[in-house]
Design a protein around this motif. Structure first.
Motif, PDB file in Angstrom:
ATOM      1  N   PRO A 342       1.052  -1.541  -1.938  1.00 17.87           N
ATOM      2  CA  PRO A 342       1.327  -0.164  -1.531  1.00 17.87           C
ATOM      3  C   PRO A 342       2.341   0.501  -2.459  1.00 17.87           C
ATOM      4  CG  PRO A 342       2.428  -1.694  -0.049  1.00 17.87           C
ATOM      5  CD  PRO A 342       1.597  -2.523  -0.970  1.00 17.87           C
ATOM      6  N   ASN A 393      11.388   1.663  -3.273  1.00 14.17           N
ATOM      7  CA  ASN A 393       9.970   1.433  -3.094  1.00 14.17           C
ATOM      8  C   ASN A 393       9.279   1.423  -4.454  1.00 14.17           C
ATOM      9  OD1 ASN A 393      10.300   4.076  -3.778  1.00 14.17           O
ATOM     10  ND2 ASN A 393       9.241   4.944  -2.011  1.00 14.17           N
ATOM     11  N   TYR A 415      -6.158   2.348  -9.328  1.00 13.08           N
ATOM     12  CA  TYR A 415      -6.412   2.752  -7.941  1.00 13.08           C
ATOM     13  C   TYR A 415      -7.866   3.166  -7.805  1.00 13.08           C
ATOM     14  CZ  TYR A 415      -6.386   5.882  -3.838  1.00 13.08           C
ATOM     15  OH  TYR A 415      -6.670   6.499  -2.651  1.00 13.08           O
ATOM     16  N   VAL A 430       1.053   7.261   0.388  1.00 12.17           N
ATOM     17  CA  VAL A 430       1.089   5.846   0.024  1.00 12.17           C
ATOM     18  C   VAL A 430      -0.338   5.407  -0.298  1.00 12.17           C
ATOM     19  CG1 VAL A 430       1.570   3.499   0.806  1.00 12.17           C
ATOM     20  CG2 VAL A 430       3.125   5.367   1.430  1.00 12.17           C
ATOM     21  N   LYS A 432      -2.847   2.242  -2.211  1.00 15.86           N
ATOM     22  CA  LYS A 432      -2.850   0.809  -2.488  1.00 15.86           C
ATOM     23  C   LYS A 432      -3.486   0.566  -3.850  1.00 15.86           C
ATOM     24  CE  LYS A 432      -2.684  -0.785   2.278  1.00 15.86           C
ATOM     25  NZ  LYS A 432      -3.314  -1.617   3.330  1.00 15.86           N
TER      26      LYS A 432
END
Length: 440
Positions: A342, A393, A415, A430, A432
């Motif tokens: 993530p 993050n 992605y 967000v 992944k």
């Protein structure tokens, strides 16, 4: 003209799921073939047995630090802070050197760290500046690290140096590991030549490869296969001839566990790979629901999985991650599920330019028709740089350019973006992503 209307198109997930189901044995994961190798040759291999301690570690009471060994009896009955008179102590009788990890000398049960000790020049006498807190202080009892029969390392892990050290500590000099999958690579195409073909810029007519393309996918396939614990088996470039492709596939299946066929499932007049595979075995899919890499395929010939990749190395690279890596992991006894990470999208992905119809409403001749079926999901592979953000993050920043371009070299992840605009991520969402340099 050949008919491609019956081509099977699957999502990445469905394609991988179906190929792995064929590989499975007795309804479960295929049991990997096993090699036994010296431990010092096992780095990067997948452990195929549980490792249990052959003995207690330590197997006797041992010293926990560089120190002198003493007897606790000399300190019993003393007032707090009081030290015994060591002026008459003799080495070997009242004290002895004891170093980290060695067995405590016989008849001694407690240790004082060497920094609290003054040793005489002849190393026979000592003065101490601190007393031990209790009997056995400064020592490790037998089995304090692990006991005989304890599980030390579970099978299924990739052996790194620290894991190898644990295995050695448990008493093993050789171990069982999953056999390396053998991966054959066949590049097909009349346009391909080896990169070592010379080029004379002042006399291009003498260039043996004029109008040709350097074959580069073997480099990316070999690098990934070997990084993923496999053995790379190269084949010579095969021309776009049905019988030549068939013969190469037959030979590859006889020497390899997996075959990578660099031809994909495109619709060019000389693209024969799919027709050849249809006549030799079972097709799992002709195409997949993403681009680049739409013309990726899966098949089985003589129980050997065939991974069809297409395009130059920039696109072939991530389709190998998609479709070759799960098979190799399965053969190694590892979980083939992709690792999704993530990350917060730093900015929106740039919109792709779309060729508009002409004044008559007809599409331009170079505009490829949409491959997205009604109510179907199709994905665009978009590359990003994945970095630590200020909030602790991970942040994903889109990279402009096409796969294989110079700009793309700084991308370290990608992605799978839904082509449906309503599902496209926005800045701050967000998403992944997957690492570009995937590993076991």
């Amino acid at each position: 003209m050949r008919d491609h209307t019956g081509h099977i198109e699957l999502s990445r997930e469905d394609a991988v799921d179906q190929i792995l189901r064929v590989i499975e044995v007795d309804g479960g994961q295929k049991k990997p073939s096993i090699d036994r190798v010296p431990l010092n040759e096992a780095y990067g291999r997948v452990l195929a047995e549980d490792i249990y301690a052959k003995t207690d570690i330590p197997n006797v009471r041992s010293c926990a630090m560089d120190s002198i060994a003493v007897r606790w009896d000399h300190f019993q009955g003393l007032a707090e802070g009081e030290l015994p008179d060591t002026s008459g102590w003799v080495r070997g009788v009242d004290w002895e050197f004891a170093n980290t990890g060695v067995a405590m000398p016989t008849d001694f049960d407690t240790a004082i760290v060497i920094e609290h000790v003054i040793v005489s020049d002849d190393e026979q006498h000592v003065e101490i500046a601190a007393a031990p807190s209790e009997r056995f202080a400064g020592t490790r009892e037998a089995g304090s690290t692990f006991r005989r029969g304890d599980l030390i390392v579970e099978k299924g892990c990739v052996i790194a140096p620290d894991i190898a050290a644990q295995i050695a500590s448990a008493g093993y000099a050789s171990i069982e590991v999953a056999a390396k999958p053998r991966v054959a690579f066949i590049a097909t195409g009349n346009e391909l030549v080896s990169p070592n073909i010379p080029f004379a810029s002042d006399a291009p007519e003498k260039f043996a490869g004029i109008g040709k393309v350097y074959e580069s996918n073997s480099a990316v396939v070999q690098g990934k296969v070997e990084a993923w614990g496999g053995i790379f088996i190269p084949f010579d470039i095969v021309p776009d001839e049905r019988e030549a492709i068939r013969a190469a596939v037959v030979k590859a299946c006889s020497v390899a566990d997996i075959v990578v066929l660099n031809a994909g499932s495109s619709k060019g007049s000389d693209d024969w790979s799919v027709e050849v595979l249809e006549g030799m075995g079972t097709i799992i899919c002709h195409e997949t629901k993403h681009g680049p890499g739409h013309h990726s395929s899966y098949a089985f010939v003589e129980n050997t999985p065939i991974v069809g990749i297409s395009g130059p190395s920039g696109g072939a690279s991530f389709t190998l991650n998609f479709y070759l890596l799960p098979i190799m992991k399965s053969l190694l006894g590892l979980d083939p599920t992709p690792r999704l990470i993530p990350a917060v999208l730093f900015e929106e992905f740039p919109a792709r330019a779309v060729k508009k119809p002409d004044q008559t409403g007809k599409p331009s001749g170079e505009a490829r028709p949409s491959v997205v079926l009604p109510d179907d999901e199709f994905y665009a592979i978009r590359f990003v740089t994945l970095e630590a953000g200020e909030q602790g993050n991970l942040v994903a920043t889109p990279v402009k350019g096409h796969p294989g371009s110079a700009q793309m070299q700084k991308a370290n992840a990608y992605y799978m973006m839904p082509m449906n605009e309503s599902k496209a991520p926005r800045k701050g969402d967000v998403i992944k992503v997957e690492l570009r340099n995937a590993s076991l």
